[in-house]
Design an enzyme around this catalytic site. Structure first.
Site, PDB file in Angstrom:
ATOM      1  CG  ASP A 272      -2.183   0.862   0.939  1.00 14.43           C
ATOM      2  OD1 ASP A 272      -2.094   1.769   0.088  1.00 14.43           O
ATOM      3  OD2 ASP A 272      -3.214   0.668   1.593  1.00 14.43           O
TER       4      ASP A 272
HETATM    5  C1  NOJ Z   1      -3.929   4.010   0.161  1.00 15.48           C
HETATM    6  C2  NOJ Z   1      -5.106   3.090   0.151  1.00 15.48           C
HETATM    7  O1  NOJ Z   1      -5.120   2.317   1.344  1.00 15.48           O
HETATM    8  C3  NOJ Z   1      -5.134   2.169  -1.043  1.00 15.48           C
HETATM    9  O2  NOJ Z   1      -6.337   1.453  -1.023  1.00 15.48           O
HETATM   10  C4  NOJ Z   1      -4.964   2.951  -2.308  1.00 15.48           C
HETATM   11  O3  NOJ Z   1      -5.065   2.097  -3.427  1.00 15.48           O
HETATM   12  C5  NOJ Z   1      -3.629   3.651  -2.262  1.00 15.48           C
HETATM   13  N1  NOJ Z   1      -3.603   4.572  -1.143  1.00 15.48           N
HETATM   14  C6  NOJ Z   1      -3.319   4.415  -3.548  1.00 15.48           C
HETATM   15  O4  NOJ Z   1      -4.115   5.528  -3.634  1.00 15.48           O
END
Ligand code: NOJ
Length: 745
Positions: A272
């Site tokens: 993530d």
């Molecule tokens: C953080 C989020 O938890 C995730 O779901 C997302 O895809 C990423 N940021 C990218 O924006």
């Protein structure tokens, strides 16, 4: 069955063999590319984040980018990537294509509420088509985290509380994004997330730790991932939080033993955003270089980052033996294979003119309207107030702060949407009632309200703002007058779109911003009132349930949401959605899910609290229609079967009304005794059946051994017990029509 693996060709092997370790490591780094307006330079991001990325591209030290939605920018960056890479390797563009790109579909929890895999697949097919047209190769979706705590704002991105429904929804989304195979035309890679257990954050507080027993993990949280992997998902995203005390992104047991060996995943794993760096933040890794080493050795392939990557230090780690080249090669091979499968090694550029045409395709808007119609849930319809007869209404009042707000119609996780194309509930009702001519009046009723603490998405400059100078009394009085003068009042209330999603947990489930007082004042006028609710989580509707005849949950219905709501209110569309979660009465009951186990004093189950019932306000699977259905004559194909045999359950579904409708027939199973005590009931089958007025249809469900198998903490393994099963079939998780069968040893 596919496992998300892009085949590795001799071309990829040759390429890999010719790359230096530094180039290889570069392929494993993914940067955000934030194109923020000038005014946002003090948004907390590094001042020249885009410079950082462009330097990395020039040095061949970036294998993937995210947050680029403009085809011209995509081509420009792609040219830089190809020029900067010694072997001309292009970047892979990922993005949060959550519920559409230009055409916004209902939010994911709404799509799940359709209980209609074809509709869900269609929605993500359109999303993929738009995304691919602008140069996006991969969606960070679907989110397949089970959510049993509606304080957690991200429940809006998932499919609710139930593993069986969530598995079906996950597989449908993967099929929609990816098409027939990895690399299919007009499709993109699907990236189910967040591996694993993120939905169980303590207190519903986003990012907080998660403690899950193995049986919860295997029986409840992993099945949607398994379904997504079986459907061929090419990517998996790791989660932010600690799982049982070990950060998910540095958890080798999770990313290797469970994901690779247990679930059979062969695609690539991305972190993530910043979650590899976070291994240091978690006080798990000693420092940033150690974070990179721990993530790679745990099984992470690609690091997603906004700033300096932990993987930027892998060169030193390779030199002193903390990581080995074979491990790096394995990850690079997966990434290169995906680039080849998508055709990027031959042509990584997009056609900017064609993109404009694709984004403007009117068929996409029609699909969005149909999805919004198919996902609305009719929670209550006392005295058949709905559908409204346009011919008997002279004046209709639309009231509420969300009735005429385009962004709130679209919901969270939208970036490249088109406000011009967006139809609010007020717009939709107005154009619907031009013929026959009905006077539509409007009052917001409460001043604009906002979150107490800011949203991380405020940096895009469009978060909700409270109106401190508004005259609340005058607004309310105006709404009351508007309602009094009308034949019917449609009250559009709920949560603003930035009150739900990532970083948007809540401590209460109350209607924010004095909306309950507004609703009470409108109802007090005596004008028949319909509530249209915009939310991505259950809200406290106890008062409305007692006092408002009709409640229609429309979630955040998307670009054509207003048209869909008007069609539903006036009967051109018939509600058929069903709740993908149990709707609690109050936040104090959370967590609340139907699949609890029996315990001491089961006959007293509904009276566990002395101050409130311990049943939900609306059960899992609940949703009314303008038609009415009756279930009868349940049957089983055999009263007794062997452990390896399937059973077929049949039931008659009769439409007892004068209105055609679609019913979602549901089957629940309960194991009476065995290695573990099992939930009181578990969804194990559902079917959407169109039933014409007066018609009876025989519906059949097959219960295979796979649906009776579970992971037991007693044996610490999968078991398939010889036992007796109760079966209920009906319209929701409280179905009473019962049959049973026995499984012999
Ligand atoms: C953080 C989020 O938890 C995730 O779901 C997302 O895809 C990423 N940021 C990218 O924006």
């Amino acid at each position: 069955m596919s496992s998300g693996k892009a085949e590795v060709s001799p071309r990829v092997e040759k390429l890999l063999a010719s790359m230096t370790p530094a180039e290889k490591i570069g392929q494993l780094i993914q940067y955000f590319y934030f194109q923020l307006p000038e005014s946002d330079v003090d948004s907390g991001l590094p001042e020249r984040q885009t410079d950082l990325v462009e330097q990395a591209l020039a040095a061949g030290r970036a294998g993937s980018l995210l947050f680029v939605t403009d085809p011209a920018t995509s081509n420009r960056l792609q040219r830089q990537a190809v020029a900067g890479s010694a072997h001309g390797i292009p970047v892979l563009f990922g993005f949060d294509v959550i519920h559409g790109l230009r055409t916004i579909f209902p939010v994911p929890i709404a799509l799940a509420a359709s209980w209609n895999p074809e509709l869900i697949e269609q929605a993500q097919t359109v999303a993929a088509r738009e995304a691919r047209a602008v140069g996006i190769h991969w969606a960070f979706a679907p989110m397949v985290d089970i959510a049993r705590d509606p304080r957690w704002g991200r429940m809006i991105e998932g499919a609710g509380e139930d593993p069986f429904l969530a598995a079906a929804v996950a597989a449908a989304q993967v099929r929609g994004f990816q098409g027939s195979h990895l690399g299919a035309d007009e499709h993109i890679i699907a990236g189910p997330k967040h591996f694993a257990g993120y939905g169980a954050a303590v207190g519903g507080r986003d990012y907080d730790e998660v403690d899950l027993s193995d049986q919860e993990l295997w029986n409840t949280y992993l099945p949607p991932f398994q379904a997504a992997i079986d459907a061929g998902a090419g990517n998996i995203m790791s989660a932010y939080m600690d799982l049982n005390g070990v950060p998910a992104t540095g958890n080798r047991w999770l990313l290797h033993d469970v994901l690779r060996e247990g679930l059979g995943f062969e695609g690539f794993v991305v972190s993530d955003a910043n979650s590899a760096r976070d291994l240091e933040t978690h006080h798990f890794a000693a420092d940033l270089p150690d974070a990179g080493v721990r993530a790679l050795n745990a099984g992470l392939d690609l690091e997603m980052t906004i700033v300096e990557p932990a993987y930027g230090h892998l060169d030193e780690a390779l030199a002193d033996g903390r990581v080995d080249l074979e491990r790096i090669d394995a990850s690079v091979r997966r990434l290169l294979a995906v680039k080849e499968a998508l055709g990027l090694l031959d042509n990584p550029f997009v056609d900017e003119d064609a993109a404009r045409v694709t984004l403007a395709d009117p068929a996409h808007r029609d699909a969005a309207r149909e999805a919004a119609e198919g996902s609305a849930v009719l929670l209550r319809n006392e005295g058949d107030l709905l559908p409204l007869a346009a011919t008997s209404v002279q004046k209709l009042a639309v009231i509420g702060p969300l009735a005429d707000s385009k962004r709130d119609t679209l919901g969270p996780w939208i970036f490249d949407y088109d406000l011009e194309e967006t139809v609010t509930v007020l717009d939709g009702i107005r154009s619907h009632l031009e013929q026959p001519t009905v006077e539509v009046t409007y009052a917001a009723g409460v001043p604009a309200f906002a979150r107490k603490y800011p949203s991380m998405f405020d940096m895009w400059g469009d978060g909700s703002r409270a109106d401190e100078n508004a005259d609340a009394e005058a607004e309310l009085a105006n709404a009351v007058r508007t309602a009094t003068e009308a034949d019917v009042a449609v009250v559009v209330i709920g949560e603003r779109q930035d009150m739900i999603g990532e970083h948007a947990s809540r401590a209460s489930l109350d209607l924010p911003g004095n909306q309950l007082a507004l609703l009470q004042a409108v109802v007090a006028t005596g004008t028949p009132t319909v509530v249209v609710l915009l939310s991505g989580r259950p809200l406290d509707l106890r008062w409305a349930q007692e006092n408002v005849p009709a409640i229609l949950q429309v979630w955040y219905p998307g670009t054509r949401g207003g048209e869909a709501v008007a069609n539903l209110l006036f009967g051109q569309a018939v509600p058929g959605g069903k709740l993908p979660f149990s709707w609690p009465r109050t936040a104090g009951q959370i967590p609340m899910h139907y699949a609890h186990t029996r315990s001491h004093s089961p006959e007293n189950q509904g009276r566990r609290y002395w101050d409130e019932e311990s049943t939900p306000l609306y059960p899992f699977g609940h949703g009314l229609s303008y038609a009415t259905f009756e279930y009868a004559n349940p049957s089983v194909s055999a009263a007794s079967v062997g452990r390896d045999e399937s059973v077929t359950v049949g039931v008659d579904v009769t439409n007892t009304s004068g209105q055609d409708g679609v019913e979602v027939a549901q089957l629940y199973l309960h194991q009476r005794y065995g290695s573990s005590s099992r939930p009181v009931r578990l969804l194990k089958g559902f079917q959407r059946v169109p039933v014409a007025a007066g018609q009876t249809i025989r519906v059949e469900f097959t219960i295979s051994p796979a649906e009776r198998r579970y992971w037991s903490s007693a044996t610490r393994d999968w078991v398939l017990d010889a036992t007796v099963f109760d079966v209920w079939v009906g319209t929701n998780s409280e179905a009473e029509l019962h049959t049973e069968f026995t499984v012999q040893r």
